[in-house]
Design a protein around this motif. Structure first.
Motif, PDB file in Angstrom:
ATOM      1  N   ARG A  98      76.353  67.490  -8.730  1.00  0.00           N
ATOM      2  CA  ARG A  98      75.481  67.165  -7.334  1.00  0.00           C
ATOM      3  C   ARG A  98      74.377  68.511  -7.409  1.00  0.00           C
ATOM      4  NH1 ARG A  98      76.263  65.692  -2.128  1.00  0.00           N
ATOM      5  NH2 ARG A  98      75.437  67.295  -0.493  1.00  0.00           N
TER       6      ARG A  98
ATOM      7  N   PRO B   6      68.442  61.543  -5.561  1.00  0.00           N
ATOM      8  CA  PRO B   6      69.152  61.458  -4.138  1.00  0.00           C
ATOM      9  C   PRO B   6      70.573  61.505  -4.395  1.00  0.00           C
ATOM     10  CG  PRO B   6      68.132  59.465  -4.630  1.00  0.00           C
ATOM     11  CD  PRO B   6      67.650  60.076  -5.759  1.00  0.00           C
ATOM     12  N   VAL B   7      70.967  62.493  -3.286  1.00  0.00           N
ATOM     13  CA  VAL B   7      72.404  62.916  -3.126  1.00  0.00           C
ATOM     14  C   VAL B   7      72.830  62.522  -1.592  1.00  0.00           C
ATOM     15  CG1 VAL B   7      72.444  64.355  -5.264  1.00  0.00           C
ATOM     16  CG2 VAL B   7      72.189  65.246  -2.762  1.00  0.00           C
ATOM     17  N   THR B   8      74.270  62.422  -1.554  1.00  0.00           N
ATOM     18  CA  THR B   8      74.625  62.202  -0.081  1.00  0.00           C
ATOM     19  C   THR B   8      74.665  63.665   0.447  1.00  0.00           C
ATOM     20  OG1 THR B   8      76.899  62.190  -0.920  1.00  0.00           O
ATOM     21  CG2 THR B   8      75.789  60.176  -0.483  1.00  0.00           C
TER      22      THR B   8
ATOM     23  N   GLU C 152      81.609  64.755   1.263  1.00  0.00           N
ATOM     24  CA  GLU C 152      80.387  64.126   1.257  1.00  0.00           C
ATOM     25  C   GLU C 152      80.595  63.218   2.559  1.00  0.00           C
ATOM     26  OE1 GLU C 152      78.643  63.592  -3.156  1.00  0.00           O
ATOM     27  OE2 GLU C 152      80.052  61.983  -2.273  1.00  0.00           O
TER      28      GLU C 152
ATOM     29  N   LYS D 174      68.719  52.434   0.678  1.00  0.00           N
ATOM     30  CA  LYS D 174      68.715  53.706  -0.221  1.00  0.00           C
ATOM     31  C   LYS D 174      70.001  54.138  -0.979  1.00  0.00           C
ATOM     32  CE  LYS D 174      66.155  56.319   3.546  1.00  0.00           C
ATOM     33  NZ  LYS D 174      66.073  57.360   4.560  1.00  0.00           N
TER      34      LYS D 174
ATOM     35  N   TYR E 165      72.411  56.676  -3.478  1.00  0.00           N
ATOM     36  CA  TYR E 165      72.556  58.303  -3.711  1.00  0.00           C
ATOM     37  C   TYR E 165      73.633  58.408  -4.817  1.00  0.00           C
ATOM     38  CZ  TYR E 165      71.494  57.794   1.309  1.00  0.00           C
ATOM     39  OH  TYR E 165      70.852  57.626   2.393  1.00  0.00           O
TER      40      TYR E 165
END
Length: 455
Positions: free
Chosen positions: A120, A129-131, A200, A284, A286
Motif C-alpha cells: 500500500r 489510487p488506494v482506498t 481499509e 473509480k 483502488y
C-alpha cells in the motif's frame, strides 16, 4: 535456456508447468509427497523425487527437502506455481543463495509487495489510487476502533501477510469490530505466523478487477488486459472472465496503465497480478493487492491475448526479454474459467476426497481447454485443496463463451466423488450472470441463498 527445472507444486498447475517446459525443450523434475506417489504430475515429469510425508508442512512446504531435491537432480531453476511456497520470500532468497533461479520475482520485491501494508505504501509513492485506510500495522482493538472511526464504516479488516481469503472480515459497525478483529487476528496468526492487521474502508458494492502483468530483467513491463473475478464465495474466486463487462475503453486504459505503473515502480520481473476494487457507481478504482506469482485463472488471459504466460515466466527467469511488446499484444473474443472442486455445495461446500471411478472431461471444438491432473482410478487425497480441474472456454463474444461453458459443464462427468459441476452450471446459467449484472456480493448475498433453498 535452462536444461532442467524443478516444479515445487502438485496438481493441475504442476502438470501445466511440465507441459510448458516440455514445449520449450526444458527437462522437468516433479516433487511429490507420499500421498501423491500416483499423481499425474509425477508420471509426466522426466524425473520425480519424494520430498516428504503427506502433510504439506512436511513436503510441499519443506524448503530444505525441496532445495535438496533440486541440487540432487541438477535442476537449475524452481517454478513454484501458485500456493505453497510461491509467495514465500524466504524460499526465494534461499534459492538465490544456492544459485538456483526462482521462477518469479526477487525476494526483495516479494517482501515489498507480498506484505499488504508495504504494498500500500509503495502504491501511494507510485501514484496508484488506494482506498482510505490505516497507514501501518494495527495490533490492538483500541487502535482498530480509533482508525475505523476516522475512515468510517463499513470497513474491511485484512491480515497484513494474508492470502487465500484468510484473516479477512467485513465490519459494519463498532459493535462488530472487536470480536471480528480478534477472530481475524487469531486466524492470521495461525495461518501465516503473523497477526498484524490493517484496515481499509470497504468499497461496496464493488467489482474485483485484476490486471495481468509481465516484466523482464531489461526493464520491460507489459499488461495482458484485465480479468473480472467478482464471483466469489468467502473471498475465494469461483468463476473468472476476461474482458470485464463492467469496463469500457477509457477505464480499461486507465486501470491497465495504473497496473503497469505499479509494476514499473517496483522493477517487477516475471508474471504478476495487480488487483483492484472498482466502484461502478463512480467509476473509480483502488489498488487492493499484488499477487507475485502466476494466478489460478491465468488461462483466461492466455485465451484472449494469445500469450503463453507460463512459457514467458520460464523465458524471463532465464534472462530473456519478453517475447512480445505492448504494441504487439492484441485481444480477441471473450474467455471464462470455472473452477471444478471435489466438494459438496449442498453441505456448505465440504471437501469430498475419494477415488475417481470414472472420469470424462469435456472436449471437442475450438476454444475449449480443461486443465486437470485427474484420471480414472486416481484417489484424491484429503490433505490438499479441493480443486480438481479448471474448465476454460473462449468465444468470439461473451454470449458464445457462456454457451460454450454451459455445453462443457453438461459434458463433464465424474463418478466416485462429489463435485461442484452442477453448482457451476447453475451459476453460469443464472440470468444475472448471463447479463453481466453482478459484483463481489452477488454470490454470497443473492445466488447462494436462492440456490440453498432447494436443499
Amino acid at each position: 535456456m535452462f536444461n532442467k527445472i524443478l516444479i515445487a507444486n502438485r496438481g493441475e498447475i504442476a502438470v501445466r508447468i511440465i507441459r510448458a517446459a516440455r514445449e520449450l525443450g526444458v527437462g522437468t523434475v516433479a516433487i511429490y509427497s507420499t500421498a501423491d506417489r500416483d499423481a499425474l504430475h509425477v508420471h509426466l515429469a522426466d524425473e520425480a523425487i519424494c520430498v516428504g510425508p503427506a502433510r504439506s508442512t512436511d513436503s510441499y512446504l519443506n524448503m530444505n527437502n525441496i532445495l535438496s531435491a533440486a541440487v540432487a537432480t541438477g535442476a537449475q531453476a524452481i517454478h513454484p506455481g501458485f500456493g505453497f511456497l510461491s509467495e514465500n520470500s524466504k524460499f526465494a532468497r534461499l534459492c538465490e543463495e544456492m544459485n538456483i533461479k526462482f521462477i518469479g520475482p526477487s525476494a526483495k520485491v516479494m517482501d515489498m509487495m507480498g506484505d499488504k501494508i508495504n504494498a500500500r505504501a509503495e502504491m501511494i509513492k507510485a501514484g496508484v489510487p488506494v482506498t482510505p485506510g490505516s497507514e501501518g500495522e494495527v495490533h490492538t482493538t483500541d487502535e482498530a476502533v480509533k482508525i475505523a472511526e476516522e475512515i468510517g464504516y463499513p470497513i474491511m479488516l485484512k491480515a497484513s501477510a494474508g492470502g487465500g481469503g484468510k484473516g479477512i472480515r467485513k465490519v459494519n459497525n463498532v459493535e462488530e469490530l472487536v470480536p471480528a478483529f480478534e477472530a481475524a487476528q487469531a486466524e492470521a496468526q495461525a495461518a501465516f505466523g503473523n497477526g498484524a492487521m490493517f484496515i481499509e474502508r470497504m468499497i461496496f458494492p464493488a467489482r474485483h478487477i485484476e490486471v495481468q502483468i509481465l516484466g523482464d530483467s531489461q526493464g520491460n513491463v507489459i499488461h495482458l488486459g484485465e480479468r473480472d473475478c467478482s464471483l466469489q464465495r468467502n473471498n475465494q474466486k469461483v468463476l473468472e472472465e476476461s474482458p470485464s463487462v463492467a469496463i469500457g475503453h477509457t477505464l480499461r486504459n486507465e486501470i491497465t496503465a495504473a497496473a503497469v505503473k505499479a509494476a514499473q515502480h517496483v522493477s517487477y520481473e516475471n508474471a504478476g497480478t495487480i488487483e483492484f476494487l472498482l466502484d461502478e457507481s463512480s467509476g473509480k478504482f483502488y489498488f487492493m493487492e499484488m499477487n507475485t506469482r502466476v494466478q489460478v485463472e491465468h488461462p483466461v488471459t492466455e485465451f484472449v491475448s494469445g500469450v503463453d504466460i507460463v512459457k514467458e515466466q520460464i523465458r524471463v527467469a532465464n534472462g530473456n526479454e519478453l517475447s512480445v511488446k505492448q504494441e504487439d499484444v492484441t485481444f480477441s473474443g471473450h474467455a471464462i474459467e470455472c473452477r471444478i472442486n471435489a466438494e459438496n455445495p449442498k453441505f456448505n461446500f465440504a471437501p469430498s476426497p475419494g477415488k475417481i471411478t470414472n472420469l470424462f472431461l469435456p472436449s471437442g471444438g475450438v476454444g475449449l481447454r480443461v486443465d486437470s491432473a485427474m484420471y480414472s482410478g486416481y484417489s484424491i487425497p484429503p490433505y490438499y485443496d479441493s480443486m480438481i480441474a479448471k474448465v476454460i472456454v473462449h468465444g468470439e463474444n461473451r454470449f458464445e463463451a457462456l454457451m460454450k461453458m454451459q455445453r462443457a459443464l453438461l459434458e463433464f462427468d465424474v463418478e466416485g466423488v462429489i463435485t461442484n459441476v452442477d453448482f457451476q452450471l447453475e451459476l453460469i446459467s443464472d440470468p444475472h450472470v448471463v447479463a453481466g449484472d453482478y459484483d463481489t456480493s452477488f454470490l454470497g448475498n443473492v445466488f447462494l441463498p436462492e440456490y440453498q433453498k432447494e436443499y
